[in-house]
Every structure is written in C-alpha cells, then in structure tokens.
Scaffold this active site. Structure first.
Site, short mmCIF file in Angstrom:
data_model
loop_
_atom_site.label_atom_id
_atom_site.label_comp_id
_atom_site.label_asym_id
_atom_site.label_seq_id
_atom_site.Cartn_x
_atom_site.Cartn_y
_atom_site.Cartn_z
N ASP A 13 0.87 -1.18 0.00
CA ASP A 13 0.00 0.00 0.00
C ASP A 13 0.91 1.23 0.00
OD1 ASP A 13 -2.38 1.64 0.46
OD2 ASP A 13 -1.72 1.85 2.53
N SER A 14 0.31 2.39 -0.20
CA SER A 14 1.09 3.64 -0.13
C SER A 14 1.64 3.87 1.28
CB SER A 14 0.19 4.81 -0.50
OG SER A 14 -0.91 4.87 0.40
N CYS A 76 -4.30 -1.28 -2.05
CA CYS A 76 -4.48 0.16 -2.21
C CYS A 76 -5.29 0.38 -3.47
CB CYS A 76 -3.10 0.81 -2.34
SG CYS A 76 -3.13 2.56 -2.75
N GLU A 156 -5.06 8.90 8.95
CA GLU A 156 -3.67 8.58 9.28
C GLU A 156 -3.18 9.40 10.47
OE1 GLU A 156 -0.17 7.47 6.33
OE2 GLU A 156 -2.15 6.66 6.11
N CYS A 188 -11.13 2.99 -0.60
CA CYS A 188 -9.81 3.36 -0.08
C CYS A 188 -9.58 2.48 1.14
CB CYS A 188 -9.77 4.84 0.31
SG CYS A 188 -8.24 5.30 1.14
N HIS A 190 -8.00 2.90 3.72
CA HIS A 190 -8.02 3.57 5.03
C HIS A 190 -9.42 3.60 5.63
CE1 HIS A 190 -4.13 5.14 3.78
NE2 HIS A 190 -3.98 5.73 4.95
N1 DGL Z 1 -4.93 3.50 0.94
C1 DGL Z 1 -4.90 4.21 -0.33
C2 DGL Z 1 -6.04 3.72 -1.23
O1 DGL Z 1 -6.62 2.69 -0.99
C3 DGL Z 1 -5.08 5.71 -0.21
C4 DGL Z 1 -4.10 6.48 0.55
C5 DGL Z 1 -3.24 7.35 -0.32
O2 DGL Z 1 -3.71 8.30 -0.96
O3 DGL Z 1 -2.05 7.06 -0.35
O4 DGL Z 1 -6.36 4.33 -2.20
#
Ligand code: DGL
Length: 270
Positions: A13-14, A76, A156, A188, A190
């Site tokens: 993931d990012s 992600c 976050e 997303c 998150h």
């Molecule tokens: N967790 C990332 C996603 O699912 C988003 C977070 C980011 O922008 O890095 O898109």
C-alpha cells in the site's frame, strides 16, 4: 520462479492503510506468512500521477519478489487503479490480486439496476476504473463517484470518531453526487476505520456500506486454494517493511492492524 505453499504473501500500500486488508487476510488465513510493504516515503498515492505510482509499484514488486512471495496483493485502490495492468505484465509467474475486482464481483452479484456511491482518492476516482468495470458487469448499475481527499490523511493522523471527523464525513456524504444511493463503496483501504461513523451518518437510511478488506481476503483464499498454494502450518514471522520509518507510523499500525507491529525501514531507492 517456482512458488510453493510455504512462500509468503506479499501485500503493499502507499502507507499503513493497507494493513486493514493485511489484517483481514491474517484473520481468515492465520497460517499464512505476510510480508507487508508500506511506501511511506511516497504517500499519499491519491494525489500522485499514474506514472509515479507505476514506478513505485514496480519497485515494490521487485522487493516482494526477492522475498519469494507466492502472491502479491495490491492493498491500495489508488495503486490498483494505476498499476494493476502494468504489474500483471511485469510480474510473470506470480499472481497479482487488486482490491477493485473482488469488490466489483461482490457488487455485481448483489445489486441490479441500483444507484451506488463510491468514495475514494482523486487518483482512484479520476482513473474511471470502477466506472468501466461496473459498466462491463452489465447489471444496470449507475455508479456515483466522489473524490474525498481529506479522509486518508485525516485517518492517518488519528482524527476519527471525533467532532472534526464527523463534520468532514457529513460534508462529503451530503454532496449531491451521493444523493439517492442504495450502497456506498469505500474505495480506499483507510476507510474501514471510519466505517462506523459513515454508518452513523446514514443512520436509519437503507444504505449498505461496502468495504473491500473481507472480499479481498476471500479472493486471496479462493486463489490459494485453487492454485494449491494454501499453507497448512505457520512457518515464518510476518514482516512489515516501510520505505521511510517514523515512530508515529509505527504507533498508528495498532489502529489499522489491531495490534502494534514493528516496522523495518527498507528504502526503495538507495
Ligand atoms: N490507501 C490508499 C487507497 O486505498 C489511499 C491512501 C493514499 O492516498 O495514499 O487508495
């Protein structure tokens, strides 16, 4: 490369948001060893160009392949929409699972002729990948997307279940784009952390909240079973790598993974 059931599952993931997916996989498949990579040096991906996310993703795939991962999960949505097709070509002999297709399958098997909302990063929304795939599913589903770029950084930073997060979430969810929907896709990784607040926002309205962590974990299990790659016993400790280490990232892992884990720094470029 030949893969065997004992090899680990790679997940990236990012940053640490993808730990929600890692957690769901661990819950469903406790015998599997996980190697998680969070590209904390380059987050957020949601505001990056497709080319940048592709370059990072290829680099991360190299790290995971060097560790002999038998499967790579793109945990992600932003990277799934920007880099999945490229990674499939780049990584030969190792299966790639993204977070978008399992959700599309779930939506297409549950809904017909419905209006469905989606919230996610700018990259995910602008890519139009969900729109294209929902269209291809041919179920008469109208997808109403809204980019919600404040949500991932807010989560976050630990800002959820408080007044500020309630207000930001309410502001986004009351947008005209999301009027009259019968379900909302949390596009997303998150967002499972604010699922409860989103459910509270809709209160008694019949809006189903769809988060991808469980459907992705099921897709992982299905693939491992069909490929004869399911591990029958634990044979290695999970590893959590990040391209940039900070103590605050490590402290936040508890929120996303259910327990705090030790992060090891592993720069993508030396
Ligand atoms: N967790 C990332 C996603 O699912 C988003 C977070 C980011 O922008 O890095 O898109």
């Amino acid at each position: 490369m030949s893969v065997s059931p004992n090899n680990p599952i790679g997940i990236f993931d990012s940053g640490i948001g993808g730990l929600t997916v890692a957690h769901a996989i661990k819950e469903l498949l406790p015998n599997e060893q996980l190697i998680y990579f969070g590209d904390t040096a380059h987050l957020p991906y949601g505001d990056k160009s497709e080319a940048a996310i592709q370059a990072y993703s290829v680099r991360i795939a190299d790290v995971l392949l060097k560790k002999d991962c038998k499967l790579i999960v793109i945990a992600c949505n932003s990277a799934s929409s920007a880099a999945y097709e490229l990674l499939k070509e780049y990584v030969r002999g190792v299966k790639i699972i993204n977070v978008i297709d399992p959700m599309i399958n779930r939506v297409a098997s549950t809904f017909t002729k419905a209006a469905i909302g989606l919230i996610g990063t700018k990259r995910t929304v602008q890519s139009g990948v969900y729109l294209r795939k929902i269209d291809e599913a041919n179920k008469g589903i109208a997808l109403h997307q809204l980019a919600t770029p404040l949500l991932a950084p807010m989560i976050e930073e630990g800002f959820f279940n408080n007044q500020i997060s309630h207000e930001i979430i309410a502001q986004y969810l009351s947008a005209p784009e999301l009027k009259g929907i019968s379900a909302l896709i949390l596009a997303c990784t998150h967002y499972p952390l604010i699922r409860k607040e989103i459910e509270e926002y809709y209160n008694h309205q019949p809006v189903a909240i769809l988060d991808s962590s469980e459907v992705v974990a099921l897709a992982v299990k299905e693939y491992l079973l069909s490929a004869g790659l399911l591990n029958s016993r634990v044979n290695g400790a999970d590893q959590f790598l990040v391209s940039d280490y900070t103590a605050s990232f490590e402290a936040s892992t508890r929120l996303f993974f259910g327990q705090q884990v030790h992060l090891q720094e592993h720069p993508l470029w030396h």
